[in-house]
Enzyme design. Structure first.
Site, short mmCIF file in Angstrom:
data_model
loop_
_atom_site.label_atom_id
_atom_site.label_comp_id
_atom_site.label_asym_id
_atom_site.label_seq_id
_atom_site.Cartn_x
_atom_site.Cartn_y
_atom_site.Cartn_z
N SER A 49 30.18 29.08 49.29
CA SER A 49 29.60 27.79 48.86
C SER A 49 29.31 26.85 50.02
O SER A 49 28.35 26.08 49.98
CB SER A 49 30.54 27.10 47.87
OG SER A 49 30.68 27.85 46.69
N CYS A 59 16.67 59.21 25.92
CA CYS A 59 15.61 58.26 26.17
C CYS A 59 14.30 58.75 25.56
O CYS A 59 14.04 59.95 25.47
CB CYS A 59 15.45 58.00 27.67
SG CYS A 59 14.97 59.46 28.62
N ARG A 78 38.48 50.55 43.44
CA ARG A 78 37.28 50.15 44.16
C ARG A 78 36.16 51.18 44.02
O ARG A 78 35.00 50.83 43.83
CB ARG A 78 37.59 49.96 45.65
CG ARG A 78 38.34 48.70 46.00
CD ARG A 78 38.54 48.59 47.50
NE ARG A 78 39.18 47.33 47.88
CZ ARG A 78 39.44 46.98 49.14
NH1 ARG A 78 39.12 47.80 50.13
NH2 ARG A 78 40.02 45.83 49.40
N THR A 85 50.71 35.48 45.38
CA THR A 85 49.82 36.46 46.00
C THR A 85 49.78 36.37 47.53
O THR A 85 49.23 37.25 48.18
CB THR A 85 48.39 36.28 45.46
OG1 THR A 85 47.95 34.93 45.69
CG2 THR A 85 48.34 36.59 43.97
N GLU A 118 20.46 65.78 29.60
CA GLU A 118 19.88 66.72 28.66
C GLU A 118 18.97 67.74 29.38
O GLU A 118 18.99 68.93 29.06
CB GLU A 118 19.05 65.98 27.60
CG GLU A 118 19.85 64.96 26.81
CD GLU A 118 19.78 63.56 27.38
OE1 GLU A 118 19.69 62.60 26.59
OE2 GLU A 118 19.81 63.41 28.63
N GLU A 147 38.11 40.71 44.08
CA GLU A 147 39.34 40.70 44.89
C GLU A 147 39.28 39.43 45.73
O GLU A 147 38.68 39.42 46.80
CB GLU A 147 39.42 41.94 45.79
CG GLU A 147 39.60 43.25 45.06
CD GLU A 147 39.95 44.38 46.01
OE1 GLU A 147 40.97 44.27 46.72
OE2 GLU A 147 39.20 45.37 46.05
N THR A 178 38.88 34.22 51.88
CA THR A 178 39.54 35.50 52.11
C THR A 178 38.96 36.19 53.34
O THR A 178 39.70 36.77 54.15
CB THR A 178 39.37 36.42 50.88
OG1 THR A 178 40.02 35.81 49.75
CG2 THR A 178 39.97 37.79 51.11
N PRO A 203 43.14 32.54 45.07
CA PRO A 203 43.38 31.82 43.82
C PRO A 203 42.27 30.85 43.43
O PRO A 203 42.05 30.59 42.25
CB PRO A 203 44.70 31.08 44.08
CG PRO A 203 44.85 31.05 45.58
CD PRO A 203 44.20 32.29 46.07
N HIS A 234 17.92 63.76 33.91
CA HIS A 234 18.99 63.28 33.04
C HIS A 234 19.85 64.45 32.56
O HIS A 234 19.51 65.63 32.77
CB HIS A 234 18.41 62.51 31.86
CG HIS A 234 17.84 61.18 32.25
ND1 HIS A 234 17.34 60.27 31.35
CD2 HIS A 234 17.71 60.58 33.48
CE1 HIS A 234 16.92 59.18 31.97
NE2 HIS A 234 17.13 59.36 33.26
#
Length: 338
Positions: free
Chosen positions: A216, A69, A178, A155, A46, A270, A190, A273, A44
């Site tokens: 789906s 931690c 991204r 779009t 530290e 991304e 898409t 609609p 970490h």
């Protein structure tokens, strides 16, 4: 603390599901060590700082962006190392929302006689790790919705054409966006329409966010699609692994919770609609990054989100937090009003 925050941000592509943390050690007005959490499962911030001074920090002040931690994880607890080093004061930007830490680090430091101060540049520290903090509190990742649209809110064309709405500077800015996320989410529509790679295309940046597809109706069966290229991992949510809602759509909150369980702090949406509209309706979007090009696409263009709003009193209000030009395009960062 400002330096510690800047150091912390350098761990963006290496810490995975862990928070980004930076540490600076100061003695008699001089910085004697500094470090940040670089790699998931490794030392970490530290410890990386203390290693530079052989863990000898007598009467020094340690600045750290997140509460140290106090539990044994993949690495030993940082709190004990700080106590053993001889530090006299620890200044912490913000407490750790992880229930395994949650105030325990501060408590142990104080019991050891170390002075502790919390809250210096706290807002900046919270903003840096907003994804981690949200996941710790809700088990869900922070979701940013990126949209590229014309000035009249379109779009793509009804034919499916969408290249290119925005200018090259805006598209390069999207690549940087991204790279700051652990996952990029889109819908099956898409994928089938554009066959995108959904990867980060930046020189000297090795980020390879998980590619997430919401499917789906189980349309994504062709494993030669670019989404399955070896450039980055891919995860498809469909009825075989995710429950459906009453309207036969995937339960998106369950999908996001699964990503949270995998240590995903941040998701960039991304999508088309349809998916964007459902995400808005279910209040699953935390932030919008909208690139608006100075063009008009007319009545044959598709709108940015399918939202069946009939009355003006049902309009959805946004809070704009940032507005600036990126090339010829306007970039708007906004959140939904509660």
């Amino acid at each position: 603390m400002d330096l510690a925050l800047r150091l912390a941000s350098q761990g963006m592509h290496g810490v995975g599901g862990n928070p980004m943390v930076g540490c600076v050690i100061e003695k008699q007005g001089k910085i004697i060590a500094k470090g940040y959490h670089q790699t998931f499962g490794k030392a970490h911030a530290e410890i990386n700082a203390l290693d530079q001074i052989n863990h000898q920090a007598q009467d020094a002040i340690l600045y750290v962006t997140l509460e140290p931690c106090a539990h044994q994880g993949k690495t030993p607890p940082c709190t004990q190392a700080i106590i053993d080093s001889g530090v006299k004061k620890v200044i912490i930007a913000t407490l750790d929302p992880n229930p395994l830490v949650g105030g325990k680090g501060v408590s142990l430091l104080k019991k050891s006689g170390i002075e502790v101060e919390v809250g210096l540049l706290e807002n900046q520290a919270i903003a840096l790790n907003r994804g981690f903090i949200k996941r710790m509190k809700t088990k869900l990742p922070f979701v940013t919705c990126k949209i590229a649209m014309s000035l009249d809110g379109k779009t793509s064309m009804k034919s499916g054409q969408s290249r290119w709405i925005t200018s090259e500077p805006a598209r390069n800015d999207v690549q940087k966006l991204r790279s700051r996320h652990q996952a990029i989410m889109t819908g099956s529509g898409t994928i089938l329409a554009d066959n995108p790679f959904m990867t980060v295309r930046l020189e000297n940046v090795s980020a390879a966010p998980l590619r997430v597809v919401i499917d789906s109706k189980q349309k994504i069966t062709d494993k030669t699609l670019n989404i399955f290229s070896k450039d980055a991992p891919t995860q498809v949510f469909n009825p075989n692994n995710t429950p459906l809602t009453s309207n036969n759509k995937l339960d998106l909150k369950v999908a996001l919770r699964q990503l949270g369980e995998q240590g995903i702090n941040s998701v960039l949406l991304e999508a088309g609609p349809g998916l964007i509209g459902v995400m808005i309706e279910n209040q699953l979007i935390d932030e919008f990054v909208i690139y608006s090009a100075p063009i008009l696409m007319g009545s044959d263009g598709n709108c940015m989100a399918q939202l069946p709003i009939k009355n003006m009193e049902d309009k959805i209000k946004l809070n704009i937090s940032d507005l600036r030009m990126v090339g010829d395009d306007m970039r708007i960062i906004a959140t939904l009003q509660s």
